[in-house]
Design a protein around this motif. Sequence first.
Motif, PDB file in Angstrom:
ATOM      1  N   ASN A 291       1.877   7.583  -3.581  1.00 48.76           N
ATOM      2  CA  ASN A 291       1.942   6.559  -4.620  1.00 48.76           C
ATOM      3  C   ASN A 291       3.060   5.568  -4.268  1.00 48.76           C
ATOM      4  O   ASN A 291       3.763   5.740  -3.260  1.00 48.76           O
ATOM      5  CB  ASN A 291       2.122   7.182  -6.014  1.00 48.76           C
ATOM      6  CG  ASN A 291       3.418   7.952  -6.171  1.00 48.76           C
ATOM      7  OD1 ASN A 291       4.446   7.643  -5.565  1.00 48.76           O
ATOM      8  ND2 ASN A 291       3.396   8.982  -7.014  1.00 48.76           N
ATOM      9  N   LYS A 292       3.216   4.537  -5.059  1.00 48.18           N
ATOM     10  CA  LYS A 292       4.198   3.499  -4.743  1.00 48.18           C
ATOM     11  C   LYS A 292       5.631   4.023  -4.785  1.00 48.18           C
ATOM     12  O   LYS A 292       6.474   3.583  -4.000  1.00 48.18           O
ATOM     13  CB  LYS A 292       4.014   2.286  -5.658  1.00 48.18           C
ATOM     14  CG  LYS A 292       2.733   1.527  -5.331  1.00 48.18           C
ATOM     15  CD  LYS A 292       2.576   0.276  -6.156  1.00 48.18           C
ATOM     16  CE  LYS A 292       1.292  -0.453  -5.744  1.00 48.18           C
ATOM     17  NZ  LYS A 292       1.120  -1.706  -6.455  1.00 48.18           N
ATOM     18  N   ARG A 293       5.922   4.939  -5.646  1.00 48.66           N
ATOM     19  CA  ARG A 293       7.257   5.560  -5.699  1.00 48.66           C
ATOM     20  C   ARG A 293       7.548   6.247  -4.361  1.00 48.66           C
ATOM     21  O   ARG A 293       8.594   6.083  -3.765  1.00 48.66           O
ATOM     22  CB  ARG A 293       7.326   6.565  -6.845  1.00 48.66           C
ATOM     23  CG  ARG A 293       8.604   7.381  -6.887  1.00 48.66           C
ATOM     24  CD  ARG A 293       8.579   8.450  -7.987  1.00 48.66           C
ATOM     25  NE  ARG A 293       8.622   7.831  -9.307  1.00 48.66           N
ATOM     26  CZ  ARG A 293       7.579   7.744 -10.137  1.00 48.66           C
ATOM     27  NH1 ARG A 293       6.404   8.240  -9.799  1.00 48.66           N
ATOM     28  NH2 ARG A 293       7.710   7.175 -11.316  1.00 48.66           N
TER      29      ARG A 293
ATOM     30  N   GLN B 224       2.568  -3.545   0.695  1.00 49.63           N
ATOM     31  CA  GLN B 224       1.753  -2.563  -0.020  1.00 49.63           C
ATOM     32  C   GLN B 224       2.355  -2.241  -1.385  1.00 49.63           C
ATOM     33  O   GLN B 224       1.619  -2.024  -2.345  1.00 49.63           O
ATOM     34  CB  GLN B 224       1.606  -1.297   0.823  1.00 49.63           C
ATOM     35  CG  GLN B 224       0.724  -1.523   2.041  1.00 49.63           C
ATOM     36  CD  GLN B 224       0.767  -0.373   3.026  1.00 49.63           C
ATOM     37  OE1 GLN B 224       1.831   0.103   3.408  1.00 49.63           O
ATOM     38  NE2 GLN B 224      -0.399   0.066   3.456  1.00 49.63           N
TER      39      GLN B 224
ATOM     40  N   GLU C  92      -2.042  10.459   1.363  1.00 48.66           N
ATOM     41  CA  GLU C  92      -1.932   9.363   0.400  1.00 48.66           C
ATOM     42  C   GLU C  92      -0.656   9.524  -0.412  1.00 48.66           C
ATOM     43  O   GLU C  92      -0.309  10.630  -0.830  1.00 48.66           O
ATOM     44  CB  GLU C  92      -3.150   9.339  -0.510  1.00 48.66           C
ATOM     45  CG  GLU C  92      -4.397   8.917   0.232  1.00 48.66           C
ATOM     46  CD  GLU C  92      -5.591   8.655  -0.674  1.00 48.66           C
ATOM     47  OE1 GLU C  92      -5.379   8.306  -1.854  1.00 48.66           O
ATOM     48  OE2 GLU C  92      -6.713   8.806  -0.183  1.00 48.66           O
TER      49      GLU C  92
ATOM     50  N   GLU D   6       4.863   2.035 -14.672  1.00 51.02           N
ATOM     51  CA  GLU D   6       3.455   2.399 -14.529  1.00 51.02           C
ATOM     52  C   GLU D   6       2.983   2.213 -13.088  1.00 51.02           C
ATOM     53  O   GLU D   6       2.185   3.008 -12.578  1.00 51.02           O
ATOM     54  CB  GLU D   6       2.580   1.557 -15.476  1.00 51.02           C
ATOM     55  CG  GLU D   6       2.845   1.789 -16.951  1.00 51.02           C
ATOM     56  CD  GLU D   6       4.117   1.077 -17.454  1.00 51.02           C
ATOM     57  OE1 GLU D   6       4.491   0.011 -16.907  1.00 51.02           O
ATOM     58  OE2 GLU D   6       4.750   1.623 -18.375  1.00 51.02           O
ATOM     59  N   GLU D   7       3.446   1.169 -12.432  1.00 52.43           N
ATOM     60  CA  GLU D   7       3.017   0.892 -11.054  1.00 52.43           C
ATOM     61  C   GLU D   7       3.516   1.949 -10.068  1.00 52.43           C
ATOM     62  O   GLU D   7       2.881   2.172  -9.031  1.00 52.43           O
ATOM     63  CB  GLU D   7       3.509  -0.488 -10.608  1.00 52.43           C
ATOM     64  CG  GLU D   7       2.782  -1.628 -11.280  1.00 52.43           C
ATOM     65  CD  GLU D   7       3.393  -2.969 -10.962  1.00 52.43           C
ATOM     66  OE1 GLU D   7       2.618  -3.934 -10.815  1.00 52.43           O
ATOM     67  OE2 GLU D   7       4.643  -3.068 -10.851  1.00 52.43           O
TER      68      GLU D   7
ATOM     69  N   ASP E 206       3.352   5.031 -10.167  1.00 53.06           N
ATOM     70  CA  ASP E 206       2.391   6.119 -10.019  1.00 53.06           C
ATOM     71  C   ASP E 206       1.068   5.664  -9.408  1.00 53.06           C
ATOM     72  O   ASP E 206       0.203   6.487  -9.122  1.00 53.06           O
ATOM     73  CB  ASP E 206       2.127   6.779 -11.373  1.00 53.06           C
ATOM     74  CG  ASP E 206       3.339   7.530 -11.900  1.00 53.06           C
ATOM     75  OD1 ASP E 206       4.054   8.147 -11.082  1.00 53.06           O
ATOM     76  OD2 ASP E 206       3.580   7.485 -13.120  1.00 53.06           O
ATOM     77  N   GLN E 207       0.900   4.374  -9.181  1.00 53.19           N
ATOM     78  CA  GLN E 207      -0.330   3.851  -8.590  1.00 53.19           C
ATOM     79  C   GLN E 207      -0.373   4.169  -7.102  1.00 53.19           C
ATOM     80  O   GLN E 207       0.672   4.329  -6.457  1.00 53.19           O
ATOM     81  CB  GLN E 207      -0.420   2.335  -8.783  1.00 53.19           C
ATOM     82  CG  GLN E 207      -0.611   1.899 -10.205  1.00 53.19           C
ATOM     83  CD  GLN E 207      -0.587   0.379 -10.352  1.00 53.19           C
ATOM     84  OE1 GLN E 207      -0.300  -0.349  -9.413  1.00 53.19           O
ATOM     85  NE2 GLN E 207      -0.890  -0.079 -11.558  1.00 53.19           N
ATOM     86  N   PRO E 208      -1.584   4.235  -6.537  1.00 52.55           N
ATOM     87  CA  PRO E 208      -1.698   4.475  -5.097  1.00 52.55           C
ATOM     88  C   PRO E 208      -0.905   3.429  -4.310  1.00 52.55           C
ATOM     89  O   PRO E 208      -0.947   2.233  -4.614  1.00 52.55           O
ATOM     90  CB  PRO E 208      -3.193   4.342  -4.820  1.00 52.55           C
ATOM     91  CG  PRO E 208      -3.845   4.646  -6.136  1.00 52.55           C
ATOM     92  CD  PRO E 208      -2.894   4.126  -7.176  1.00 52.55           C
ATOM     93  N   GLY E 209      -0.180   3.900  -3.309  1.00 51.53           N
ATOM     94  CA  GLY E 209       0.640   3.003  -2.503  1.00 51.53           C
ATOM     95  C   GLY E 209       0.072   2.769  -1.123  1.00 51.53           C
ATOM     96  O   GLY E 209      -0.091   1.641  -0.685  1.00 51.53           O
TER      97      GLY E 209
ATOM     98  N   GLY F 153       1.105  -4.606  -3.699  1.00 46.16           N
ATOM     99  CA  GLY F 153      -0.346  -4.617  -3.836  1.00 46.16           C
ATOM    100  C   GLY F 153      -1.033  -5.583  -2.899  1.00 46.16           C
ATOM    101  O   GLY F 153      -2.192  -5.949  -3.105  1.00 46.16           O
TER     102      GLY F 153
END
Length: 147
Positions: free
Chosen positions: A119-121, A59, A117, A104-105, A107-110, A62
Amino acid sequence: MLKEMQDLHDLYAKVHATIHQMVDGLTDDQWVKKPADNFNNIASILQHTLLVERRFFAQLKGEAADIDARAPFVATSWDVAKIKEMWAENERLARDAFEHLTAEELDQPGAKLGVGEVNKRQLAAYAIAHTAHHRGQIPLVKKLLDL
């Protein structure tokens, strides 16, 4: 690798190292022995942990991951050699997943987890927290088995 992700990867490696120490020297029979019928054994705990890590690492990259992480808890037999191979491979998968993330990634949905939900972090941190949680079960199982 981003400094933030390097720090998380270092923590992941430290958690894994402590688990290595806990299981070092155990026989395959000790890995699969249950302290009681309603308890998990070391093999099922670690295989579950590894499968969850694989799902989370996919995940982070991605990718979709159709992994049944609960299967080890309902299994009736476990392949300790395969679990040990997965252990080494997961350490490589972690590095690969962590090192390719950009700022940037992060902060994207993880993923959508039981906590909601993330984020990736947060997903990277949650992967470590999940492993650390199950790490704590191993000494209990060992104590109950007098290991």
